[in-house]
Design a protein around this motif. Sequence first.
Motif, PDB file in Angstrom:
ATOM      1  N   SER A  37      19.966  41.727   5.542  1.00  0.00           N
ATOM      2  CA  SER A  37      18.772  40.940   5.874  1.00  0.00           C
ATOM      3  C   SER A  37      19.101  39.464   5.671  1.00  0.00           C
ATOM      4  O   SER A  37      20.041  39.102   4.955  1.00  0.00           O
ATOM      5  CB  SER A  37      17.583  41.368   5.037  1.00  0.00           C
ATOM      6  OG  SER A  37      17.878  41.156   3.698  1.00  0.00           O
ATOM      7  N   THR A  38      18.308  38.652   6.325  1.00  0.00           N
ATOM      8  CA  THR A  38      18.632  37.236   6.453  1.00  0.00           C
ATOM      9  C   THR A  38      17.752  36.394   5.543  1.00  0.00           C
ATOM     10  O   THR A  38      16.533  36.522   5.590  1.00  0.00           O
ATOM     11  CB  THR A  38      18.390  36.830   7.925  1.00  0.00           C
ATOM     12  OG1 THR A  38      19.271  37.602   8.736  1.00  0.00           O
ATOM     13  CG2 THR A  38      18.633  35.370   8.166  1.00  0.00           C
ATOM     14  N   ASP A  39      18.391  35.534   4.727  1.00  0.00           N
ATOM     15  CA  ASP A  39      17.568  34.710   3.850  1.00  0.00           C
ATOM     16  C   ASP A  39      17.862  33.211   3.903  1.00  0.00           C
ATOM     17  O   ASP A  39      17.015  32.414   3.544  1.00  0.00           O
ATOM     18  CB  ASP A  39      17.683  35.197   2.389  1.00  0.00           C
ATOM     19  CG  ASP A  39      19.153  35.281   1.964  1.00  0.00           C
ATOM     20  OD1 ASP A  39      20.031  34.937   2.770  1.00  0.00           O
ATOM     21  OD2 ASP A  39      19.400  35.690   0.812  1.00  0.00           O
ATOM     22  N   PHE A  52      27.395  24.877  10.951  1.00  0.00           N
ATOM     23  CA  PHE A  52      26.426  25.713  10.237  1.00  0.00           C
ATOM     24  C   PHE A  52      26.468  27.134  10.763  1.00  0.00           C
ATOM     25  O   PHE A  52      26.986  27.404  11.859  1.00  0.00           O
ATOM     26  CB  PHE A  52      25.005  25.122  10.361  1.00  0.00           C
ATOM     27  CG  PHE A  52      24.494  25.055  11.766  1.00  0.00           C
ATOM     28  CD1 PHE A  52      23.920  26.168  12.370  1.00  0.00           C
ATOM     29  CD2 PHE A  52      24.598  23.884  12.503  1.00  0.00           C
ATOM     30  CE1 PHE A  52      23.458  26.122  13.670  1.00  0.00           C
ATOM     31  CE2 PHE A  52      24.145  23.814  13.812  1.00  0.00           C
ATOM     32  CZ  PHE A  52      23.576  24.945  14.389  1.00  0.00           C
ATOM     33  N   PHE A  53      25.919  28.043   9.996  1.00  0.00           N
ATOM     34  CA  PHE A  53      25.793  29.439  10.447  1.00  0.00           C
ATOM     35  C   PHE A  53      24.624  30.092   9.709  1.00  0.00           C
ATOM     36  O   PHE A  53      24.113  29.561   8.723  1.00  0.00           O
ATOM     37  CB  PHE A  53      27.098  30.219  10.219  1.00  0.00           C
ATOM     38  CG  PHE A  53      27.574  30.263   8.796  1.00  0.00           C
ATOM     39  CD1 PHE A  53      28.408  29.265   8.302  1.00  0.00           C
ATOM     40  CD2 PHE A  53      27.185  31.285   7.951  1.00  0.00           C
ATOM     41  CE1 PHE A  53      28.855  29.297   6.987  1.00  0.00           C
ATOM     42  CE2 PHE A  53      27.628  31.338   6.635  1.00  0.00           C
ATOM     43  CZ  PHE A  53      28.462  30.331   6.154  1.00  0.00           C
ATOM     44  N   GLY A  54      24.202  31.234  10.255  1.00  0.00           N
ATOM     45  CA  GLY A  54      23.095  31.964   9.638  1.00  0.00           C
ATOM     46  C   GLY A  54      21.752  31.629  10.262  1.00  0.00           C
ATOM     47  O   GLY A  54      20.706  32.116   9.820  1.00  0.00           O
ATOM     48  N   GLU A  55      21.798  30.800  11.343  1.00  0.00           N
ATOM     49  CA  GLU A  55      20.543  30.383  11.976  1.00  0.00           C
ATOM     50  C   GLU A  55      19.921  31.508  12.802  1.00  0.00           C
ATOM     51  O   GLU A  55      18.685  31.574  12.938  1.00  0.00           O
ATOM     52  CB  GLU A  55      20.786  29.144  12.862  1.00  0.00           C
ATOM     53  CG  GLU A  55      21.470  29.378  14.219  1.00  0.00           C
ATOM     54  CD  GLU A  55      22.915  29.873  14.104  1.00  0.00           C
ATOM     55  OE1 GLU A  55      23.481  29.799  13.004  1.00  0.00           O
ATOM     56  OE2 GLU A  55      23.447  30.327  15.136  1.00  0.00           O
ATOM     57  N   MET A  56      20.770  32.416  13.325  1.00  0.00           N
ATOM     58  CA  MET A  56      20.244  33.410  14.276  1.00  0.00           C
ATOM     59  C   MET A  56      19.222  34.334  13.610  1.00  0.00           C
ATOM     60  O   MET A  56      18.110  34.527  14.117  1.00  0.00           O
ATOM     61  CB  MET A  56      21.407  34.215  14.892  1.00  0.00           C
ATOM     62  CG  MET A  56      22.226  33.365  15.839  1.00  0.00           C
ATOM     63  SD  MET A  56      23.750  34.150  16.411  1.00  0.00           S
ATOM     64  CE  MET A  56      23.132  35.528  17.320  1.00  0.00           C
ATOM     65  N   GLY A  57      19.609  34.870  12.467  1.00  0.00           N
ATOM     66  CA  GLY A  57      18.689  35.760  11.751  1.00  0.00           C
ATOM     67  C   GLY A  57      17.423  35.046  11.306  1.00  0.00           C
ATOM     68  O   GLY A  57      16.344  35.647  11.268  1.00  0.00           O
ATOM     69  N   LEU A  58      17.552  33.762  10.981  1.00  0.00           N
ATOM     70  CA  LEU A  58      16.361  33.032  10.532  1.00  0.00           C
ATOM     71  C   LEU A  58      15.423  32.776  11.698  1.00  0.00           C
ATOM     72  O   LEU A  58      14.203  32.740  11.540  1.00  0.00           O
ATOM     73  CB  LEU A  58      16.743  31.693   9.899  1.00  0.00           C
ATOM     74  CG  LEU A  58      17.423  31.748   8.538  1.00  0.00           C
ATOM     75  CD1 LEU A  58      17.603  30.343   7.985  1.00  0.00           C
ATOM     76  CD2 LEU A  58      16.631  32.592   7.554  1.00  0.00           C
ATOM     77  N   SER A  70      15.988  38.948  12.661  1.00  0.00           N
ATOM     78  CA  SER A  70      16.876  40.120  12.735  1.00  0.00           C
ATOM     79  C   SER A  70      17.893  40.084  11.603  1.00  0.00           C
ATOM     80  O   SER A  70      18.157  39.026  11.033  1.00  0.00           O
ATOM     81  CB  SER A  70      17.659  40.107  14.052  1.00  0.00           C
ATOM     82  OG  SER A  70      16.777  40.223  15.120  1.00  0.00           O
ATOM     83  N   PRO A  71      18.503  41.250  11.316  1.00  0.00           N
ATOM     84  CA  PRO A  71      19.598  41.254  10.342  1.00  0.00           C
ATOM     85  C   PRO A  71      20.765  40.408  10.852  1.00  0.00           C
ATOM     86  O   PRO A  71      20.850  40.106  12.046  1.00  0.00           O
ATOM     87  CB  PRO A  71      20.010  42.729  10.269  1.00  0.00           C
ATOM     88  CG  PRO A  71      18.880  43.493  10.851  1.00  0.00           C
ATOM     89  CD  PRO A  71      18.216  42.600  11.841  1.00  0.00           C
ATOM     90  N   ARG A  72      21.681  40.069   9.958  1.00  0.00           N
ATOM     91  CA  ARG A  72      22.843  39.262  10.331  1.00  0.00           C
ATOM     92  C   ARG A  72      23.602  39.912  11.489  1.00  0.00           C
ATOM     93  O   ARG A  72      23.882  41.114  11.459  1.00  0.00           O
ATOM     94  CB  ARG A  72      23.802  39.137   9.144  1.00  0.00           C
ATOM     95  CG  ARG A  72      23.223  38.404   7.938  1.00  0.00           C
ATOM     96  CD  ARG A  72      22.886  36.994   8.248  1.00  0.00           C
ATOM     97  NE  ARG A  72      22.545  36.230   7.049  1.00  0.00           N
ATOM     98  CZ  ARG A  72      22.003  35.035   7.080  1.00  0.00           C
ATOM     99  NH1 ARG A  72      21.688  34.445   8.223  1.00  0.00           N
ATOM    100  NH2 ARG A  72      21.733  34.398   5.968  1.00  0.00           N
ATOM    101  N   SER A  73      23.958  39.085  12.467  1.00  0.00           N
ATOM    102  CA  SER A  73      24.606  39.607  13.675  1.00  0.00           C
ATOM    103  C   SER A  73      26.107  39.764  13.496  1.00  0.00           C
ATOM    104  O   SER A  73      26.769  40.386  14.342  1.00  0.00           O
ATOM    105  CB  SER A  73      24.341  38.645  14.838  1.00  0.00           C
ATOM    106  OG  SER A  73      24.886  37.377  14.521  1.00  0.00           O
TER     107      SER A  73
HETATM  108  P1  CMP Z   1      23.262  35.296  11.725  1.00  0.00           P
HETATM  109  O1  CMP Z   1      23.167  36.372  12.736  1.00  0.00           O
HETATM  110  O2  CMP Z   1      22.058  34.966  10.923  1.00  0.00           O
HETATM  111  O3  CMP Z   1      24.473  35.629  10.702  1.00  0.00           O
HETATM  112  C1  CMP Z   1      25.797  35.654  11.236  1.00  0.00           C
HETATM  113  C2  CMP Z   1      26.060  34.289  11.848  1.00  0.00           C
HETATM  114  O4  CMP Z   1      27.303  34.140  12.486  1.00  0.00           O
HETATM  115  C3  CMP Z   1      25.045  34.032  12.989  1.00  0.00           C
HETATM  116  O5  CMP Z   1      23.746  33.944  12.433  1.00  0.00           O
HETATM  117  C4  CMP Z   1      25.641  32.781  13.592  1.00  0.00           C
HETATM  118  O6  CMP Z   1      25.382  31.647  12.799  1.00  0.00           O
HETATM  119  C5  CMP Z   1      27.140  33.114  13.476  1.00  0.00           C
HETATM  120  N1  CMP Z   1      27.644  33.650  14.755  1.00  0.00           N
HETATM  121  C6  CMP Z   1      27.413  34.873  15.294  1.00  0.00           C
HETATM  122  N2  CMP Z   1      28.056  35.008  16.475  1.00  0.00           N
HETATM  123  C7  CMP Z   1      28.716  33.851  16.683  1.00  0.00           C
HETATM  124  C8  CMP Z   1      29.573  33.357  17.708  1.00  0.00           C
HETATM  125  N3  CMP Z   1      29.894  34.105  18.789  1.00  0.00           N
HETATM  126  N4  CMP Z   1      30.057  32.090  17.588  1.00  0.00           N
HETATM  127  C9  CMP Z   1      29.769  31.333  16.510  1.00  0.00           C
HETATM  128  N5  CMP Z   1      28.977  31.741  15.496  1.00  0.00           N
HETATM  129  C10 CMP Z   1      28.449  32.974  15.585  1.00  0.00           C
END
Ligand code: CMP
Length: 145
Positions: free
Chosen positions: A51-53, A85-91, A95-98
Motif C-alpha cells: 500500500s502507498t503512503d 521523485f517516485f511513489g507518485e502513482m500510488g498516491l 493503488s498499491p505500488r506499481s
Molecule cells: P508507485 O506506483 O507509487 O510506486 C512505484 C514507483 O515507481 C511509481 O509510483 C513510480 O514513481 C515509479 N515507476 C513505476 N514505473 C516507472 C517507469 N516505467 N519509469 C519510471 N518510474 C516508474
Amino acid sequence: MVATPVGFSLVVLRNVALFSGLDDLELEKLSKVSGRKRVERGAFVVRAGESTDSLYVLLAGRAKVTNTDEDGREIILAWLGPGEFFGEMGLIDGSPRSANVVAAEACELLFLSKDAFQRCLQDNFQVAQKLMKTLVLRLREADRK
Ligand code: CMP
C-alpha cells in the motif's frame, strides 16, 4: 531503513527541481512536514503491491525501478538519480505500488506523507504541473520500450 522525522533546511529544498517554483514561505511549510531517510545499497524503498503512503525524492544516490517477470527474473524499468521523485502513482490513484524501487547505491531520500503531498499539490499548481510533465515523459519512455 533509517527514518528521521525532522524537517529539511531551505537550502536542500531549494535544490529539488520539483519544488523550484515555490517561494520561501511554501518551502518553509514543506520543510516542516517532510522527512529524511537514508537507505543502504540493495534496500527496497518501496515494494510492488504494497500500500502507498509517501512520495519520495532522491537527494543523493541512484535507484532502480524494477518488476519481476513470471519466472521471477528482475526487469529494470528505469533508473533514477538525484532530484528525481517516485511513489507518485500510488498516491494519485490510491493503488498499491506499481513497481519496486531499490537503492542501487546508498541513497538519501526526502519523503512526504500522502496528506502533505496532496496539500502541496493543492496549494502549488507549479508542483502539480512538474509532476504531470514527468509522468508524461515516463509514459512516453515506457511506450518506446
Ligand atoms: P508507485 O506506483 O507509487 O510506486 C512505484 C514507483 O515507481 C511509481 O509510483 C513510480 O514513481 C515509479 N515507476 C513505476 N514505473 C516507472 C517507469 N516505467 N519509469 C519510471 N518510474 C516508474
